[in-house]
Design an enzyme around this catalytic site. Structure first.
Site, PDB file in Angstrom:
ATOM      1  N   HIS A 226       0.821  -1.207   0.000  1.00  0.00           N
ATOM      2  CA  HIS A 226       0.000   0.000   0.000  1.00  0.00           C
ATOM      3  C   HIS A 226       0.863   1.268   0.000  1.00  0.00           C
ATOM      4  O   HIS A 226       0.333   2.378   0.111  1.00  0.00           O
ATOM      5  CB  HIS A 226      -0.900  -0.037   1.247  1.00  0.00           C
ATOM      6  CG  HIS A 226      -2.068   0.870   1.201  1.00  0.00           C
ATOM      7  ND1 HIS A 226      -2.283   1.844   2.145  1.00  0.00           N
ATOM      8  CD2 HIS A 226      -3.111   0.973   0.343  1.00  0.00           C
ATOM      9  CE1 HIS A 226      -3.398   2.500   1.880  1.00  0.00           C
ATOM     10  NE2 HIS A 226      -3.912   1.998   0.797  1.00  0.00           N
ATOM     11  N   LYS A 228       3.228   4.416  -1.140  1.00  0.00           N
ATOM     12  CA  LYS A 228       3.335   5.363  -2.260  1.00  0.00           C
ATOM     13  C   LYS A 228       4.616   6.165  -2.058  1.00  0.00           C
ATOM     14  O   LYS A 228       4.666   7.070  -1.215  1.00  0.00           O
ATOM     15  CB  LYS A 228       2.144   6.323  -2.306  1.00  0.00           C
ATOM     16  CG  LYS A 228       0.791   5.649  -2.529  1.00  0.00           C
ATOM     17  CD  LYS A 228       0.051   5.428  -1.244  1.00  0.00           C
ATOM     18  CE  LYS A 228      -1.339   4.853  -1.495  1.00  0.00           C
ATOM     19  NZ  LYS A 228      -1.959   4.350  -0.271  1.00  0.00           N
ATOM     20  N   ASP A 233      16.392  11.423  -8.144  1.00  0.00           N
ATOM     21  CA  ASP A 233      17.800  11.851  -8.090  1.00  0.00           C
ATOM     22  C   ASP A 233      18.355  11.958  -6.671  1.00  0.00           C
ATOM     23  O   ASP A 233      19.385  12.599  -6.454  1.00  0.00           O
ATOM     24  CB  ASP A 233      17.983  13.209  -8.792  1.00  0.00           C
ATOM     25  CG  ASP A 233      17.742  13.112 -10.283  1.00  0.00           C
ATOM     26  OD1 ASP A 233      17.765  11.983 -10.814  1.00  0.00           O
ATOM     27  OD2 ASP A 233      17.528  14.164 -10.920  1.00  0.00           O
ATOM     28  N   HIS A 412      -9.638  10.842   1.971  1.00  0.00           N
ATOM     29  CA  HIS A 412      -8.701   9.720   1.861  1.00  0.00           C
ATOM     30  C   HIS A 412      -7.393  10.001   2.600  1.00  0.00           C
ATOM     31  O   HIS A 412      -6.482   9.169   2.609  1.00  0.00           O
ATOM     32  CB  HIS A 412      -8.422   9.435   0.380  1.00  0.00           C
ATOM     33  CG  HIS A 412      -7.737   8.143   0.115  1.00  0.00           C
ATOM     34  ND1 HIS A 412      -6.442   8.073  -0.357  1.00  0.00           N
ATOM     35  CD2 HIS A 412      -8.157   6.863   0.240  1.00  0.00           C
ATOM     36  CE1 HIS A 412      -6.094   6.803  -0.528  1.00  0.00           C
ATOM     37  NE2 HIS A 412      -7.109   6.044  -0.173  1.00  0.00           N
ATOM     38  N   LYS A 414      -4.524  10.413   5.423  1.00  0.00           N
ATOM     39  CA  LYS A 414      -4.131   9.614   6.588  1.00  0.00           C
ATOM     40  C   LYS A 414      -3.182  10.472   7.418  1.00  0.00           C
ATOM     41  O   LYS A 414      -1.959  10.441   7.216  1.00  0.00           O
ATOM     42  CB  LYS A 414      -3.429   8.324   6.162  1.00  0.00           C
ATOM     43  CG  LYS A 414      -4.232   7.452   5.173  1.00  0.00           C
ATOM     44  CD  LYS A 414      -3.766   7.647   3.770  1.00  0.00           C
ATOM     45  CE  LYS A 414      -4.241   6.607   2.783  1.00  0.00           C
ATOM     46  NZ  LYS A 414      -5.599   6.186   2.805  1.00  0.00           N
ATOM     47  N   ASP A 419      -0.803  18.586  19.572  1.00  0.00           N
ATOM     48  CA  ASP A 419      -0.202  19.625  20.407  1.00  0.00           C
ATOM     49  C   ASP A 419       0.733  20.591  19.678  1.00  0.00           C
ATOM     50  O   ASP A 419       1.669  21.134  20.294  1.00  0.00           O
ATOM     51  CB  ASP A 419       0.586  18.978  21.551  1.00  0.00           C
ATOM     52  CG  ASP A 419      -0.303  18.240  22.530  1.00  0.00           C
ATOM     53  OD1 ASP A 419      -1.539  18.328  22.394  1.00  0.00           O
ATOM     54  OD2 ASP A 419       0.242  17.557  23.420  1.00  0.00           O
TER      55      ASP A 419
END
Length: 494
Positions: A226, A228, A233, A412, A414, A419
């Site tokens: 899952h 990404k 470079d 979508h 996450k 604080d």
């Protein structure tokens, strides 16, 4: 006689199914050692739906061999050990303690020990809360790549935005840039063979994680990659919630606006994201890379990384079922919840919590911490959505504030921020699947400036959300109560 034989055959088949189911349950308990919640859920499915249960278990329930699944080769091992040695030296040397380190030494130490997560403090961070901005930045940086592109997505489609990226990758490969693409075989099942052939002919190296049989049957529907990750470079890196597809630009009427969060990173933390990519690449393709190209700066070359002038502390934390009895990103989330004294703001498309997480959030609420959780207003997976509503309703009773984002939109992102001090942004949802079954990666960021930016994004999103109240939740229809009850029972399997 025929009737007798038919009855005997039925009895043999039925008995065999129950024996197999019993053996599966024993395997779950004694060999795979799953969580109590998972064992109870599978036992319920296997006993109430015996034949269907076997098929479900074969497709989505089987364990995967974890012993050295992503065994670190000698070269990667040297890099990681060197990074961790630097981290531990920095942690012990009081004269080098920056403000971020001083205030969060306990959390940094916990993630270092549980995940070998290297702490770096010379990074800069850009947060993209609009997918269009992320894609514009990604396209620009890909076009300007000079040496290599390492790119990895769970979902990679060859629609409009996907084709635009594919064309750039092909052009870069033809011009001599090394291009490597990892895609998940299930998440990217719509990526056509024609497109893959085009990439390969152009010189792009591709790897399918846990490939399917003829793109139709995959016996590892669980345990998906899952992550990404994009590293260009050794200078620029991206990590976050967006995949490659037109729906992430709000072009799918089913979802409407797509609200996601992605990071652009510079600085030493790129080494850790690159290491994560290369570990996945070598497992997926078995290619024996010359790592000196990616982790050694040659004279007069900028291939290694650009130093950042910003003092942002970052740990790149990955998790997955390859490591037994450690849920590293979940541990990071729990530690953040435990550290919070003022507020905890969470955004997640799926809210499926184990006992530890839900109790930690309840204790935070009871301690006077302002706990706010934002989930989507519409489902993309109905059972998951109703289970999420069930957990949200439970937290409402303890004083948590629950928001559902948008009317014609899908959340979508996450993210978690506490604080004005620490935030985490990456690929892991606040759910059991992300913690125990999927391969995930998050950036844990120790920075007042970045945390305030993420808090401001959350507060802006509240203006496009509806607050769920305890009265609203208690007055939901009986049918929804039933849906939530069934979905919650099955939540360890979702």
């Amino acid at each position: 006689m025929l009737s007798f034989l038919q009855n005997s055959a039925y009895e043999i088949i039925a008995t065999s199914i129950y024996i197999i189911n019993f053996l599966i349950i024993l395997n779950l308990i004694f060999r795979e050692k799953r969580s109590i919640e998972t064992i109870v859920a599978w036992t319920a499915v296997l006993t109430t739906l015996p034949a269907v249960g076997i098929v479900m278990y074969i497709l989505v329930g089987r364990g995967v061999r974890k012993d050295n699944m992503f065994k670190i080769k000698e070269q990667e091992d040297k890099i990681i050990k060197k990074n961790i040695a630097e981290t531990k030296a920095r942690l012990k040397c009081s004269s080098m303690l920056d403000e971020n380190l001083r205030d969060n030494i306990d959390m940094i130490d916990a993630l270092t020990n549980s995940n070998n997560a290297h702490y770096t403090n010379n990074n800069s961070v850009d947060i993209f809360d609009k997918s269009r901005d992320f894609f514009d930045s990604l396209l620009y940086e890909l076009k300007n790549a000079k040496n290599y592109i390492n790119i990895q997505f769970y979902i990679f489609k060859d629609d409009v935005i996907g084709s635009e990226i594919i064309d750039i990758l092909c052009e870069k490969a033809k011009s001599g840039v090394e291009v490597r693409l990892i895609y998940d075989a299930v998440g990217s099942r719509l990526l056509s063979e024609k497109t893959l052939l085009k990439l390969k002919k152009s010189g792009v190296k591709t790897g399918a994680f846990f490939p399917s049989l003829m793109k139709i049957v995959n016996f590892n529907l669980n345990y998906r990659n899952h992550r990404k990750i994009v590293v260009i470079d050794g200078n620029i890196a991206y990590v976050g919630g967006n995949n490659i597809g037109d729906e992430y630009l709000g072009k799918d009427p089913k979802f409407g606006e797509w609200r996601d969060t992605h990071l652009k990173l510079t600085g030493d933390c790129i080494v850790d994201l690159n290491t994560r990519f290369i570990l996945d690449w070598r497992y997926t393709t078995q290619e024996n890379l010359d790592l000196s190209k990616y982790f050694t700066k040659s004279q007069g070359s900028n291939i290694y990384y650009n130093k950042s002038s910003n003092n942002v502390g970052i740990q790149i934390v990955s998790s997955g079922p390859d490591i037994t009895e450690l849920d590293e990103i979940k541990y990071g989330y729990i530690k953040m919840i435990q550290k919070a004294r003022k507020y905890i703001y969470i955004q997640t498309p799926y809210l499926i919590l184990d006992r530890t997480l839900i109790d930690s959030l309840k204790i935070a609420c009871l301690s006077g911490v302002d706990v706010r959780i934002m989930i989507p207003s519409k489902p993309d997976h109905p059972f998951v959505y109703w289970a999420s509503c069930s957990y949200a309703g439970e937290l409402l009773k303890f004083g948590a504030k629950i928001y559902t984002y948008g009317d014609n939109a899908f959340l979508h992102a996450k993210t978690i921020v506490i604080d004005d001090a620490v935030c985490s942004i990456g690929t892991a949802n606040m759910d059991i699947r992300s913690f125990e079954l999927n391969f995930e990666v998050n950036a844990f960021i120790y920075s007042k400036e970045v945390s305030i930016k993420q808090r401001n994004i959350f507060e802006k999103d509240i203006t496009n959300s509806k607050q769920m109240t305890i009265d609203m939740y208690n007055s939901r229809p009986k049918l929804i109560i039933i849906k939530e009850a069934v979905s919650r029972l099955l939540s360890p399997l979702l």
